[in-house]
Design a protein around this motif. Structure first.
Motif: not given
Length: 111
Positions: A17-18, A8-11, A3-4, A85-86
């Motif tokens: 991760r979910e 980029l965005q925390a959401e 995820a990291q 964006a990533h």
């Protein structure tokens, strides 16, 4: 870690991760393996429909380069970078992604 590395965005990182937790690392390994295989072997013949190929501006350079090369080999394709964006560009910058996607879909389906 995945995820990291891909968002980029925390959401968006929370979503990844979910998704990995719910589906297991095996699915990420299979998806990554298939992606690398396609990058190495390419597409055998041009695809006869319109394609919109996108990358985030923060995506890995080799992914952006492969997308540009793919676009060059596919005569009915377009390539666009999504700002801020990533790899998961539609979630890191949904407004930027949709600003490109919606006109493309209108052209494809409304001609």
């Amino acid at each position: 870690m995945f995820a990291q590395h891909k968002a980029l965005q925390a959401e968006t990182r929370a979503y990844l991760r979910e998704a990995v937790s719910a589906n297991g690392k095996e699915i990420i390994i299979r998806l990554t393996s298939a992606m690398v295989c396609e990058m190495v072997t390419g597409i055998e013949a041009p695809i006869d429909h319109l394609m919109l190929l996108t990358c985030g501006t923060h995506d890995q350079k080799f992914i952006r380069n492969m997308s540009v090369n793919w676009q060059k080999r596919q005569p009915r394709s377009r390539y666009a970078l999504i700002e801020d964006a990533h790899h998961i560009a539609n979630q890191d910058n949904p407004e930027g992604f949709h600003a490109l996607l919606l006109p493309f879909l209108e052209e494809v389906y409304c001609g």
